[in-house]
Enzyme design. Structure first.
Site, PDB file in Angstrom:
ATOM      1  N   ARG A  31      39.788   3.867  48.008  1.00  0.00           N
ATOM      2  CA  ARG A  31      38.884   2.716  47.909  1.00  0.00           C
ATOM      3  C   ARG A  31      39.457   1.678  46.944  1.00  0.00           C
ATOM      4  NH1 ARG A  31      35.044   3.993  51.253  1.00  0.00           N
ATOM      5  NH2 ARG A  31      34.493   6.193  51.440  1.00  0.00           N
ATOM      6  N   ASP A  32      39.328   0.419  47.358  1.00  0.00           N
ATOM      7  CA  ASP A  32      39.808  -0.679  46.524  1.00  0.00           C
ATOM      8  C   ASP A  32      38.978  -0.745  45.238  1.00  0.00           C
ATOM      9  OD1 ASP A  32      41.530  -3.525  47.284  1.00  0.00           O
ATOM     10  OD2 ASP A  32      40.202  -3.555  45.537  1.00  0.00           O
ATOM     11  N   VAL A  98      49.977  -6.652  44.933  1.00  0.00           N
ATOM     12  CA  VAL A  98      50.630  -5.359  44.701  1.00  0.00           C
ATOM     13  C   VAL A  98      51.737  -5.233  45.748  1.00  0.00           C
ATOM     14  CG1 VAL A  98      50.377  -2.859  44.612  1.00  0.00           C
ATOM     15  CG2 VAL A  98      48.515  -4.319  43.777  1.00  0.00           C
ATOM     16  N   HIS A 102      50.177  -2.438  52.008  1.00  0.00           N
ATOM     17  CA  HIS A 102      48.874  -1.789  52.138  1.00  0.00           C
ATOM     18  C   HIS A 102      48.058  -2.531  53.173  1.00  0.00           C
ATOM     19  CE1 HIS A 102      48.990  -4.608  48.768  1.00  0.00           C
ATOM     20  NE2 HIS A 102      47.772  -4.989  49.118  1.00  0.00           N
ATOM     21  N   HIS A 104      44.516  -3.490  54.244  1.00  0.00           N
ATOM     22  CA  HIS A 104      43.126  -3.584  53.801  1.00  0.00           C
ATOM     23  C   HIS A 104      42.233  -3.269  54.999  1.00  0.00           C
ATOM     24  CE1 HIS A 104      43.691  -5.983  49.990  1.00  0.00           C
ATOM     25  NE2 HIS A 104      44.801  -6.352  50.603  1.00  0.00           N
TER      26      HIS A 104
HETATM   27  P1  5GP Z   1      46.716  -7.573  47.725  1.00  0.00           P
HETATM   28  O1  5GP Z   1      46.164  -8.666  46.842  1.00  0.00           O
HETATM   29  O2  5GP Z   1      48.111  -7.159  47.251  1.00  0.00           O
HETATM   30  O3  5GP Z   1      46.657  -7.826  49.182  1.00  0.00           O
HETATM   31  O4  5GP Z   1      45.775  -6.324  47.486  1.00  0.00           O
HETATM   32  C1  5GP Z   1      45.870  -5.511  46.365  1.00  0.00           C
HETATM   33  C2  5GP Z   1      44.558  -4.792  46.229  1.00  0.00           C
HETATM   34  O5  5GP Z   1      44.717  -3.710  45.316  1.00  0.00           O
HETATM   35  C3  5GP Z   1      43.434  -5.672  45.660  1.00  0.00           C
HETATM   36  O6  5GP Z   1      42.372  -5.741  46.609  1.00  0.00           O
HETATM   37  C4  5GP Z   1      43.036  -4.968  44.362  1.00  0.00           C
HETATM   38  O7  5GP Z   1      41.661  -5.008  44.121  1.00  0.00           O
HETATM   39  C5  5GP Z   1      43.556  -3.560  44.582  1.00  0.00           C
HETATM   40  N1  5GP Z   1      43.926  -2.855  43.385  1.00  0.00           N
HETATM   41  C6  5GP Z   1      44.673  -3.356  42.356  1.00  0.00           C
HETATM   42  N2  5GP Z   1      44.838  -2.408  41.412  1.00  0.00           N
HETATM   43  C7  5GP Z   1      44.188  -1.293  41.860  1.00  0.00           C
HETATM   44  C8  5GP Z   1      44.013   0.015  41.313  1.00  0.00           C
HETATM   45  O8  5GP Z   1      44.497   0.364  40.243  1.00  0.00           O
HETATM   46  N3  5GP Z   1      43.288   0.896  42.063  1.00  0.00           N
HETATM   47  C9  5GP Z   1      42.739   0.558  43.260  1.00  0.00           C
HETATM   48  N4  5GP Z   1      42.038   1.488  43.901  1.00  0.00           N
HETATM   49  N5  5GP Z   1      42.893  -0.674  43.800  1.00  0.00           N
HETATM   50  C10 5GP Z   1      43.609  -1.581  43.105  1.00  0.00           C
END
Ligand code: 5GP
Ligand code: ZN
Length: 116
Positions: A31-32, A98, A102, A104
């Site tokens: 989970r995010d 990140v 991944h 979503h």
């Molecule tokens: P992006 O912005 O790269 O598409 O998505 C990265 C996602 O990773 C974001 O939705 C953010 O909330 C989530 N995220 C960042 N750090 C962590 C963490 O330590 N644990 C979890 N479960 N999600 C994280």
């Protein structure tokens, strides 16, 4: 970002905790931490790949397995028929923060199109 200092590689290794909802030989889902919908799950490959731009033909089965995971999670959590979004951001311009790919998976509220 290299695998050595990657947040999601640390989750794969068990060095950082996560609320894991799915595991397979190739993928992991959790989970995010900052959910953008009632259900917000991140599906990642166990192998470190920084961005979509780093996917090569040898990764095709691995990347396909992320979608198999999405289907299984949607069925298990009961939102397959209602609908959901499975989306991957690539690089900062699209919101990637990140740098370990991944998917979503967002569900549980109306999802507008086009996205912001
Ligand atoms: P992006 O912005 O790269 O598409 O998505 C990265 C996602 O990773 C974001 O939705 C953010 O909330 C989530 N995220 C960042 N750090 C962590 C963490 O330590 N644990 C979890 N479960 N999600 C994280
Ligand atoms: Zn990684």
């Amino acid at each position: 970002m290299s695998a050595d200092n990657c947040l999601f590689c640390k989750i794969v290794a068990g060095d950082i905790p996560a609320d894991i909802v799915y595991e397979s030989d190739t993928a992991l889902a959790f989970r995010d931490i900052n959910p953008q919908a009632p259900t917000h799950v991140l599906i990642i490959p166990r192998e470190h790949i920084s961005t979509i731009n780093d996917i090569d033909p040898g990764h095709e089965a691995l990347v396909g397995s992320l979608y198999t995971a999405a289907r299984e999670i949607a069925a298990a959590e009961g939102f397959a028929d209602e609908g959901y979004r499975a989306v991957m951001n690539c690089n900062e311009g699209a919101g990637q923060s990140v740098f370990h790919i991944h998917l979503h998976v967002l569900a549980g509220r109306p999802l507008a199109w086009p996205p912001g």
